[in-house]
Design a protein around this motif. Structure first.
Motif, short mmCIF file in Angstrom:
data_model
loop_
_atom_site.label_atom_id
_atom_site.label_comp_id
_atom_site.label_asym_id
_atom_site.label_seq_id
_atom_site.Cartn_x
_atom_site.Cartn_y
_atom_site.Cartn_z
N PRO A 165 0.81 -1.22 0.00
CA PRO A 165 0.00 0.00 0.00
C PRO A 165 0.85 1.27 0.00
O PRO A 165 0.37 2.34 -0.36
N GLN A 166 2.10 1.14 0.42
CA GLN A 166 2.96 2.32 0.49
C GLN A 166 3.72 2.56 -0.81
O GLN A 166 4.32 3.62 -0.99
N ASN A 168 3.74 3.72 -4.15
CA ASN A 168 2.92 4.46 -5.11
C ASN A 168 3.65 5.72 -5.55
O ASN A 168 4.75 6.01 -5.08
N ALA A 214 2.37 -3.23 6.44
CA ALA A 214 1.13 -3.91 6.05
C ALA A 214 1.42 -5.40 5.82
O ALA A 214 0.52 -6.23 5.89
N GLN A 215 2.66 -5.73 5.56
CA GLN A 215 3.11 -7.12 5.41
C GLN A 215 2.50 -7.86 4.23
O GLN A 215 2.50 -9.09 4.19
N ASN A 216 1.97 -7.12 3.27
CA ASN A 216 1.49 -7.78 2.05
C ASN A 216 2.65 -8.38 1.28
O ASN A 216 2.51 -9.44 0.65
N GLY B 105 -0.85 6.84 1.48
CA GLY B 105 -0.91 5.38 1.36
C GLY B 105 -2.12 4.95 0.55
O GLY B 105 -3.11 5.67 0.48
N ASP B 106 -2.04 3.78 -0.08
CA ASP B 106 -3.17 3.25 -0.84
C ASP B 106 -3.64 1.97 -0.18
O ASP B 106 -3.18 0.89 -0.53
N ASN B 108 -5.34 -1.31 0.55
CA ASN B 108 -5.85 -2.26 -0.45
C ASN B 108 -6.33 -3.56 0.20
O ASN B 108 -6.08 -4.65 -0.30
N ASP B 111 -8.29 -6.30 -2.05
CA ASP B 111 -7.57 -7.31 -2.83
C ASP B 111 -6.67 -8.18 -1.95
O ASP B 111 -6.42 -9.33 -2.28
N TYR B 112 -6.17 -7.63 -0.86
CA TYR B 112 -5.22 -8.36 -0.02
C TYR B 112 -5.70 -8.35 1.43
O TYR B 112 -5.17 -7.62 2.27
N PRO B 113 -6.74 -9.16 1.72
CA PRO B 113 -7.40 -9.05 3.04
C PRO B 113 -6.68 -9.84 4.13
O PRO B 113 -7.22 -10.78 4.69
N TRP B 114 -5.44 -9.45 4.44
CA TRP B 114 -4.68 -10.19 5.44
C TRP B 114 -4.53 -9.37 6.70
O TRP B 114 -4.67 -8.15 6.69
N GLY B 116 -2.05 -8.30 8.63
CA GLY B 116 -1.15 -7.15 8.67
C GLY B 116 -1.70 -5.96 7.90
O GLY B 116 -1.57 -4.81 8.31
N ASN B 117 -2.33 -6.27 6.77
CA ASN B 117 -2.90 -5.21 5.94
C ASN B 117 -4.10 -4.56 6.62
O ASN B 117 -4.29 -3.35 6.55
N TYR B 120 -2.69 -2.31 9.24
CA TYR B 120 -2.19 -1.10 8.58
C TYR B 120 -3.34 -0.12 8.36
O TYR B 120 -3.26 1.06 8.68
N ARG B 124 -4.59 3.67 10.41
CA ARG B 124 -4.93 4.97 9.82
C ARG B 124 -6.28 5.45 10.34
O ARG B 124 -6.42 6.59 10.76
#
Ligand code: SF4
Ligand code: SF4
Ligand code: FES
Lengths: 249, 259
Positions: A165-166, A168, A214-216, B105-106, B108, B111-114, B116-117, B120, B124
């Motif tokens: 997410p960061q 960009n 975010a750990q993606n 930040g974007d 997301n 799409d990435y429902p984990w 840590g995300n 994050y 916010r």
């Protein structure tokens, strides 16, 4: 599987100047296909589901075994390698899109040179150039090798950056892959000669501090590289360097 | 769907995305600001949060105990200077820079429902919720109405009166929970980003520690709220004096400056 055919929805773009359009395809079902073999099948007979002749889909690929890193794209919304994405395990219609954060060259192929530039910016190499033969390098302990090997498996696919997410245009964040390579080369007995240069590079705008945990990255990395561990380790090293700069100069 | 432009249409209207810029090695001060942001969340803001929650928990010992604690705090030497250096400036910086981080930040999670995300994203939104709550709370409790800095004996009455409205209680509950969460996960982020906790296992375990800290803080806040709303008016000290002060203060612009 009872499926008689495979349905696809593909986002296409003829060149960087033109807007993207969607096209749908339907191809006969065969077991054990992957997304690349489906794209090859379409190239044999490039006709949309509606019967309209079109051009073959443009995409990058090379090794077809998840080691070259070129076939990364968004499959059903998520970044992954097309060659290891098995059709039998995907929900249909399979939606294929190019990466969203990299300039599209054509269809599913994008320009990922930002990673190469970032690797150059942190000097992600072992400095051995010189005017005479330096002989063999220092020995690495088996423990060091074991820690370094997983990091060296990075295939520069940029999945970790696409999903971050960061990462960009506003942050210009360097991304997890480059940070992990800093860890790899900073732990290398010869590579660590450039350690502080690499850490200083990561303090620049867009550096390691932009990571929001975010750990993606670690979830999507096709090579299972321990990216969050790398970020934490390098983050600590950058902080030490910053304090050293502050108090030891 | 987006099949609005055919491939032969004019190219002039379409912007070619430039892509994400490369690392600006050696340029800018964002590293310093970002690290100060992270630090300011722990100290002094986090430290003040804990102190403030503890002080408010005196409400569970009754109005007199509560007011006595407020008297001690408002009687600290250089109290205004302390407030400005350790509360207002760090909070304003943390909030302002925090909004900037959020803006860039974007998220997301679609799409990435984990986990840590989600954390994050939640970090916010809990920050934004806490910001609006703190803004309201500071305005009503510190900068308007009866002036507690000079009249600590009506502190309990002031908070008690505020909490007679169930909507305000709900707003307080949400704001306090958001702040607790934001702080607890902030500790975790601080430990990970500054390189104090590096390993996967260690970070996981420390995550539980932070969860306990967050729940403890939120529970403490809820307990204090509960103490206020279950106290009958007859047990609120100096209610009449508070009402007079509140009435008189309604005509002030900024009571803090007039005191
Ligand atoms: S941890 Fe999150 S913010 Fe950091 S690099 Fe990975 S995906 Fe990006
Ligand atoms: S770290 Fe993983 S996801 Fe990122 S570029 Fe390397 S292989 Fe791809
Ligand atoms: S084609 Fe090489 S990784 Fe997919």
């Amino acid at each position: 599987m009872a499926n008689k055919s495979i349905l696809l929805k593909i986002k296409r773009q003829s060149d960087p100047q033109h807007a993207a359009i969607w096209e749908e395809f339907e191809i006969p079902y065969r077991p054990n296909m992957n997304v690349i073999s489906v794209l090859m099948e379409i190239a044999l007979n490039p006709v949309t589901r509606q019967g309209k002749p079109t051009t073959p889909i443009f995409y990058d690929s090379n090794c077809l075994e998840e080691v070259c890193g070129s076939c990364a794209m968004r499959i059903n919304g998520r970044t992954r390698m097309a060659c290891s994405a098995l059709v039998d395990q995907l929900e249909q219609p399979i939606v294929l899109e190019p990466f969203s954060k990299f300039p599209v060259v054509r269809d599913l192929a994008v320009d990922r040179s930002v990673l190469f530039e970032n690797l150059k910016a942190v000097k992600a190499w072992v400095p051995i150039d010189g005017t005479y033969d330096l002989g063999s390098g220092p020995r690495m302990l088996p423990e060091e090798q074991e820690a370094a090997y997983p990091l060296s498996r990075c295939i520069s696919c940029c999945c970790c950056m696409e999903a971050c997410p960061q990462f960009n245009q506003s942050t210009g964040f360097v991304g997890a892959a480059t940070i992990s390579q800093v860890r790899l080369f900073n732990t290398h007995p010869t590579g660590k000669a450039l350690k502080s240069e690499r850490l200083h590079a990561l303090m620049g705008d867009g550096g390691i501090h932009e990571c929001g945990y975010a750990q993606n990255c670690v979830e999507v990395c096709p090579k299972d590289i321990p990216l969050t561990r790398s970020i934490a380790e390098v983050g600590g090293a950058v902080m030490k360097q910053a304090f050293a700069d502050l108090f030891h100069r | 769907m987006a099949a609005s432009v055919s491939s032969s249409a004019s190219a002039s209207a379409i912007k070619v995305p430039a892509g994400v810029p490369t690392l600006r090695a050696g340029e800018g001060n964002s590293f310093l600001w970002r690290r100060l942001h992270s630090l300011s969340g722990i100290f002094p803001i986090g430290a003040f949060l804990v102190e403030h929650f503890l002080s408010n928990a005196f409400a569970t010992n009754g109005g007199a105990a509560y007011n006595e604690n407020v008297r001690f705090l408002t009687g600290l030497p250089f109290v205004l200077a302390l407030e400005i250096t350790f509360i207002y400036i760090p909070l304003a910086f943390h909030a302002g820079y925090g909004f900037w981080i959020w803006w860039r930040g974007d998220s997301n999670v679609g799409d990435y429902p984990w986990l840590g995300n989600w954390m994050y994203t939640l970090q916010r939104y809990s920050g934004i919720a806490a910001f609006f709550y703190i803004g309201y709370h500071t305005w009503t409790m510190r900068f308007s109405g009866a002036h507690i800095l000079t009249h600590s004996e009506v502190a309990y009455a002031k908070v008690w009166t505020e909490l007679q409205n169930p909507w305000i209680v709900a707003f307080y509950f949400i704001g306090l929970t958001a702040a607790s969460w934001h702080f607890a996960y902030g500790i975790w982020l601080f430990a990970a980003k500054w390189g104090f906790i590096v390993g996967e296992q260690g970070r996981k375990k420390f995550g539980y520690v932070c969860l306990v800290i967050g729940l403890a803080l939120a529970g403490m806040a809820a307990g204090s709220l509960y103490a206020f709303i279950t106290t009958p008016e007859s047990q609120v000290p100096n209610m009449q004096e508070f009402q007079q002060l509140q009435h008189a203060a309604a005509s002030y612009v900024l009571p803090a400056l007039n005191s």
